[in-house]
Design a protein around this motif. Structure first.
Motif, PDB file in Angstrom:
ATOM      1  N   ILE A 194       1.982   7.471 -11.365  1.00 37.07           N
ATOM      2  CA  ILE A 194       1.297   5.899 -11.722  1.00 37.07           C
ATOM      3  C   ILE A 194       2.954   5.022 -11.208  1.00 37.07           C
ATOM      4  CG2 ILE A 194       0.882   4.006 -13.389  1.00 37.07           C
ATOM      5  CD1 ILE A 194      -0.277   5.958 -15.241  1.00 37.07           C
ATOM      6  N   ILE A 195       3.841   5.319 -11.097  1.00 35.60           N
ATOM      7  CA  ILE A 195       4.681   4.236 -10.982  1.00 35.60           C
ATOM      8  C   ILE A 195       4.662   4.572  -9.458  1.00 35.60           C
ATOM      9  CG2 ILE A 195       7.382   3.750 -10.415  1.00 35.60           C
ATOM     10  CD1 ILE A 195       7.610   4.344 -13.153  1.00 35.60           C
ATOM     11  N   MET A 196       5.032   6.134  -8.609  1.00 36.64           N
ATOM     12  CA  MET A 196       5.091   6.219  -7.041  1.00 36.64           C
ATOM     13  C   MET A 196       3.468   5.604  -6.442  1.00 36.64           C
ATOM     14  SD  MET A 196       6.277  10.086  -6.964  1.00 36.64           S
ATOM     15  CE  MET A 196       6.155  10.280  -5.374  1.00 36.64           C
ATOM     16  N   GLY A 197       2.382   5.798  -7.543  1.00 36.61           N
ATOM     17  CA  GLY A 197       1.292   5.606  -7.369  1.00 36.61           C
ATOM     18  C   GLY A 197       0.896   3.478  -6.687  1.00 36.61           C
ATOM     19  N   ILE A 198       1.629   3.151  -7.541  1.00 35.64           N
ATOM     20  CA  ILE A 198       2.197   1.687  -7.802  1.00 35.64           C
ATOM     21  C   ILE A 198       2.899   1.082  -6.072  1.00 35.64           C
ATOM     22  CG2 ILE A 198       2.541  -0.823  -8.792  1.00 35.64           C
ATOM     23  CD1 ILE A 198       1.506   1.025 -11.408  1.00 35.64           C
ATOM     24  N   ALA A 199       3.951   1.653  -6.502  1.00 36.13           N
ATOM     25  CA  ALA A 199       4.583   1.702  -5.138  1.00 36.13           C
ATOM     26  C   ALA A 199       4.274   1.283  -3.969  1.00 36.13           C
ATOM     27  CB  ALA A 199       6.262   2.275  -5.243  1.00 36.13           C
ATOM     28  N   ILE A 200       3.808   2.467  -3.823  1.00 41.41           N
ATOM     29  CA  ILE A 200       2.765   3.141  -2.381  1.00 41.41           C
ATOM     30  C   ILE A 200       1.323   1.938  -1.788  1.00 41.41           C
ATOM     31  CG2 ILE A 200       4.529   5.091  -1.835  1.00 41.41           C
ATOM     32  CD1 ILE A 200       1.799   6.548  -1.912  1.00 41.41           C
ATOM     33  N   GLN A 201       1.090   1.623  -3.210  1.00 45.49           N
ATOM     34  CA  GLN A 201      -0.268   1.143  -2.965  1.00 45.49           C
ATOM     35  C   GLN A 201      -0.649   0.101  -1.839  1.00 45.49           C
ATOM     36  OE1 GLN A 201      -1.857  -1.350  -6.376  1.00 45.49           O
ATOM     37  NE2 GLN A 201      -3.400  -0.200  -6.331  1.00 45.49           N
ATOM     38  N   LYS A 202       0.274  -0.632  -1.198  1.00 49.06           N
ATOM     39  CA  LYS A 202       0.247  -1.430  -0.207  1.00 49.06           C
ATOM     40  C   LYS A 202       0.176  -1.190   1.120  1.00 49.06           C
ATOM     41  CE  LYS A 202       4.797  -3.202   0.924  1.00 49.06           C
ATOM     42  NZ  LYS A 202       5.732  -3.076   1.136  1.00 49.06           N
ATOM     43  N   HIS A 203       0.846   0.844   0.925  1.00 49.07           N
ATOM     44  CA  HIS A 203       0.825   0.360   2.526  1.00 49.07           C
ATOM     45  C   HIS A 203      -0.615   1.680   2.254  1.00 49.07           C
ATOM     46  CE1 HIS A 203       4.547   0.708   3.376  1.00 49.07           C
ATOM     47  NE2 HIS A 203       5.291   1.016   2.522  1.00 49.07           N
ATOM     48  N   LEU A 204      -1.298   2.046   1.176  1.00 52.98           N
ATOM     49  CA  LEU A 204      -2.707   2.873   1.049  1.00 52.98           C
ATOM     50  C   LEU A 204      -3.641   2.176   1.936  1.00 52.98           C
ATOM     51  CD1 LEU A 204      -2.615   5.146  -2.292  1.00 52.98           C
ATOM     52  CD2 LEU A 204      -0.961   5.581   0.061  1.00 52.98           C
ATOM     53  N   VAL A 205      -3.420   1.165   1.951  1.00 58.45           N
ATOM     54  CA  VAL A 205      -4.812   0.032   1.957  1.00 58.45           C
ATOM     55  C   VAL A 205      -4.317  -0.008   3.439  1.00 58.45           C
ATOM     56  CG1 VAL A 205      -5.228  -0.684  -0.155  1.00 58.45           C
ATOM     57  CG2 VAL A 205      -3.853  -1.900   1.597  1.00 58.45           C
ATOM     58  N   ARG A 206      -4.192  -0.669   4.253  1.00 59.50           N
ATOM     59  CA  ARG A 206      -3.957  -0.650   5.436  1.00 59.50           C
ATOM     60  C   ARG A 206      -3.996   0.455   6.548  1.00 59.50           C
ATOM     61  NH1 ARG A 206       1.147  -4.504   6.979  1.00 59.50           N
ATOM     62  NH2 ARG A 206       0.354  -4.775   8.616  1.00 59.50           N
ATOM     63  N   GLY A 207      -4.224  -0.204   8.027  1.00 55.68           N
ATOM     64  CA  GLY A 207      -4.155   1.255   8.569  1.00 55.68           C
ATOM     65  C   GLY A 207      -3.602   1.651   9.397  1.00 55.68           C
ATOM     66  N   LEU A 208      -3.238   2.722   9.879  1.00 56.89           N
ATOM     67  CA  LEU A 208      -2.299   3.170  10.416  1.00 56.89           C
ATOM     68  C   LEU A 208      -1.450   1.777  11.315  1.00 56.89           C
ATOM     69  CD1 LEU A 208      -2.031   7.052  10.676  1.00 56.89           C
ATOM     70  CD2 LEU A 208      -0.520   5.683   9.503  1.00 56.89           C
ATOM     71  N   THR A 209      -2.145   1.653  12.269  1.00 55.09           N
ATOM     72  CA  THR A 209      -2.036   1.436  14.131  1.00 55.09           C
ATOM     73  C   THR A 209      -2.271  -0.088  13.870  1.00 55.09           C
ATOM     74  OG1 THR A 209      -3.690   2.335  14.746  1.00 55.09           O
ATOM     75  CG2 THR A 209      -2.001   3.533  15.149  1.00 55.09           C
ATOM     76  N   PHE A 210      -2.269  -0.720  12.619  1.00 59.33           N
ATOM     77  CA  PHE A 210      -3.358  -1.731  12.594  1.00 59.33           C
ATOM     78  C   PHE A 210      -2.181  -2.766  13.321  1.00 59.33           C
ATOM     79  CE2 PHE A 210      -3.948  -5.881  10.378  1.00 59.33           C
ATOM     80  CZ  PHE A 210      -5.447  -6.283  10.574  1.00 59.33           C
ATOM     81  N   GLY A 211      -3.011  -3.628  14.345  1.00 57.88           N
ATOM     82  CA  GLY A 211      -2.217  -4.628  15.980  1.00 57.88           C
ATOM     83  C   GLY A 211      -1.948  -4.110  16.548  1.00 57.88           C
ATOM     84  N   ALA A 212      -1.690  -2.391  16.753  1.00 56.92           N
ATOM     85  CA  ALA A 212      -0.666  -2.294  18.140  1.00 56.92           C
ATOM     86  C   ALA A 212      -1.566  -2.037  19.252  1.00 56.92           C
ATOM     87  CB  ALA A 212      -0.744  -0.558  17.510  1.00 56.92           C
ATOM     88  N   LEU A 213      -2.669  -1.766  18.848  1.00 58.72           N
ATOM     89  CA  LEU A 213      -3.516  -1.549  19.837  1.00 58.72           C
ATOM     90  C   LEU A 213      -4.728  -2.879  20.481  1.00 58.72           C
ATOM     91  CD1 LEU A 213      -4.498   1.793  19.833  1.00 58.72           C
ATOM     92  CD2 LEU A 213      -2.836   1.261  21.004  1.00 58.72           C
TER      93      LEU A 213
END
Lengths: 341, 286
Positions: B265-284
């Motif tokens: 649960i701690i790990m999930g919360i820690a990376i949550q903000k990464h999970l909701v964002r696209g990988l290359t958002f804004g690159a192209l």
């Protein structure tokens, strides 16, 4: 500063021949434009110049030096990618600094160069933002700044301003042209917009399915295309094309029709429309302000005439068509231009 | 879009049912963890949702502090198994992610590795038992039985296919031009990977690592076969929580279950903000 020469370069992907025995030379400090429809090999040629692809055969030379064994970073060419390819995990500033940092330039020089380029492109206020927070035009400027920040042998730009709206595109292409002249650098430019290609380049290379069709100054290509292909690629509306028999039936005055051509072409601005009984019938009128595009059906062919201003015409009215002196392009059965009479 | 009200009611009823099925057992576990023996054992006849006399006795018990309600004394406390689980799941994840990321990148970018994807998926096609008994024999020859490194190693190997497949999908989706740009702008291949690819892949790495970690963390079978005593992990230890007098020590198991749920649960919360964002958002440009 460098001239770039392709000597019989070919590149295939599986069965698809992307670039087929292409030879050309981009002169030093030229604004050189590749023009062709999608998949005609434009982007592959850029990748070959960059060293991201290796030719199957033939050789590429920068200033006479063969580039076969030179890696992309060592070729020292700057590139603006079609999809911009910004680094999403860095701010705009970090994106612009990247090429200099990777080349281990000292910090003071980097700061000075970055300041110079970002000022020129009016982007000081967006430098702290990541690409995700920038508008399309701002991203475009970041990508261009990342290319301009260093001192490469040539700049390559793959349709860099296609994301901008029409007005901004016109401004940007003029700006690019001016910067290229200021910097006295070779700039290789790829576009699918014929107006853009003609307006900025010193020389154009017309591609067709991986083959070079014609190389020359834009006005030469426009006035003296070597084939129906080149003739129809340039100019909007496109050149009128018709068989010789149809042309003879439609045109009242066409002195060169007896030269044995299979096909003839007439640019819309060289077609004259007279409002008197003739074989033509007006089918559409498009007033564009400075010009009016008139569609005239004659001898089974729809002819487009570009008339200055907004002359009065009626749909369905009979008209007579004629050609300006020297306005007739004659092509043989293979679509190649016939030598002048 | 406007839907009929009966349909909406039906839809929410279904959702509620699914949520209840998923969450009620978990809530029951949490509730049980704080109940004294009288409330969770078969002897205490009436079971309640809420502990009537909330207590931390179950937690005290598994960490070896004397407990008035429980007659049994534990041979071993939960400290060591928690350490074992943390250590082996973490190292196993590191091994799987390092090897899996490297293999996935090679295959995705350079087409190297031949039949590796199939070979890796084959590992998962056997019944685990058919694989684990030979592994047990090999591990005992290598002196890796009941050894944190031996368990980490097999965790790394067993979860490698997942790490590989997840990362390969992410690498396949990453636009080539971004790496090309870095290459043209002066990076060597290695610098491209370190400066551009890995930082861009951070969300992918985080979510894959979480997935692999949870697989390792929840393993029972492998740990049961490859550990005896010193490095028994939480699930193995949990199975041993019983006594001849009271039978299964449900309160203690529930307390351990609550503890075991914390790291993911701690790990999930820690990376949550990464999970909701696209990988290359804004690159192209879109």
């Amino acid at each position: 500063m460098a001239s770039i020469r392709f000597d019989n370069v070919s590149k295939s992907y599986g069965d698809v021949v992307a670039v087929d025995q292409v030879s050309f030379e981009v002169p030093d400090n030229a604004f050189f434009c590749f023009f062709g429809p999608p998949l005609s090999g434009k982007s592959t040629i850029l990748k070959l110049i960059l060293g991201l692809e290796t030719p199957d055969s033939g050789e590429i030379f920068f200033d006479g030096q063969p580039m076969h064994d030179v890696s992309p970073p060592d070729r020292n060419v700057a590139m603006v990618f079609q999809n911009l390819a910004l680094f999403p995990h860095m701010t705009a500033l970090e994106n612009v600094r990247f090429p200099l940092v990777e080349r281990k330039i000292d910090a003071a020089t980097i700061t000075a160069r970055v300041a110079e380029v970002t000022e020129k492109l009016h982007m000081a206020h967006i430098l702290h933002k990541p690409p995700a927070q920038l508008s399309g035009g701002e991203r475009q400027r970041v990508a261009i700044a990342r290319a301009l920040v260093r001192d490469p042998v040539a700049y390559l730009m793959d349709d860099p301003i296609s994301a901008l709206d029409a007005r901004l595109r016109e401004e940007t292409r003029v700006e690019l042209r001016r910067m290229q002249q200021d910097m006295a650098k070779t700039l290789i430019y790829v576009t699918h917009d014929q107006e853009e290609a003609m307006s900025v380049s010193d020389q154009m290379l017309i591609l067709d399915a991986g083959r070079v069709r014609q190389i020359g100054a834009p006005h030469d290509l426009y006035d003296a295309p070597n084939s129906t292909y080149v003739a129809s690629m340039l100019g909007a509306p496109a050149m009128n094309m018709a068989g010789t028999a149809e042309a003879a039936g439609a045109l009242t005055h066409a002195p060169d029709l007896d030269r044995g051509a299979k096909t003839v072409g007439i640019r819309p601005e060289h077609l004259r429309v007279a409002q008197k009984a003739g074989p033509g019938r007006v089918t559409a009128i498009e007033p564009l302000g400075a010009t009016t595009i008139l569609s005239v059906e004659a001898a089974g062919v729809t002819w487009k005439a570009a008339l200055r201003g907004q002359p009065k015409h009626d749909i369905g009215a009979a008209v007579e068509l004629s050609v300006d002196a020297g306005g007739l392009h004659c092509f043989d059965a293979l679509g190649n231009t016939l030598p002048a009479a | 879009m406007q839907r009929a009200i009966p349909f909406e009611i039906f839809r929410y009823a279904v959702i509620l049912g699914i949520v209840a099925i998923s969450l009620v057992p978990t809530l029951w576990m949490v509730s049980m963890a704080f109940k004294p023996i009288a409330e969770w054992s078969a002897a205490g006849a009436d079971l309640t949702w809420w502990p009537r006399n909330p207590t931390l006795d179950n937690f005290r018990f598994i960490f070896g502090q004397s407990s008035t309600d429980l007659i049994v004394a534990l041979e071993r406390t939960a400290g060591r198994p928690i350490l074992a689980s943390l250590l082996t799941a973490t190292f196993g994840t590191l091994i799987a992610m390092t090897a899996g990321t490297a293999a996935a990148y090679g295959l995705s970018r350079f087409g190297q590795g031949g039949n590796l994807p199939l070979a890796l998926i084959q590992l998962r096609l056997f019944p685990p038992m058919a694989v684990m008994i030979p592994v047990m024999i090999m591990w005992s020859f290598l002196g890796l039985i009941d050894n944190w490194f031996g368990l980490s190693l097999i965790y790394g190997i067993v979860t490698l296919p997942f790490a590989f497949w997840l990362m390969k999908t992410f690498f396949d989706d990453m636009p080539r031009e971004i790496e090309d740009a870095a290459l043209v702008e002066g990076c060597t291949r290695w610098r491209v990977f370190v400066r551009v690819t890995l930082p861009m892949m951070r969300p992918a790495l985080a979510s894959s690592a979480l997935f692999v970690f949870i697989l390792n963390w929840s393993d029972y079978l492998i740990a049961l076969l490859l550990t005896t005593r010193d490095w028994a992990t939480i699930p193995v230890y949990m199975a041993s929580l019983s006594s001849s007098m009271t039978g299964q020590l449900y309160g203690a198991k529930a307390a351990l279950g609550v503890i075991a749920a914390v790291p993911p649960i701690i790990m999930g919360i820690a990376i949550q903000k990464h999970l909701v964002r696209g990988l290359t958002f804004g690159a192209l440009k879109e």
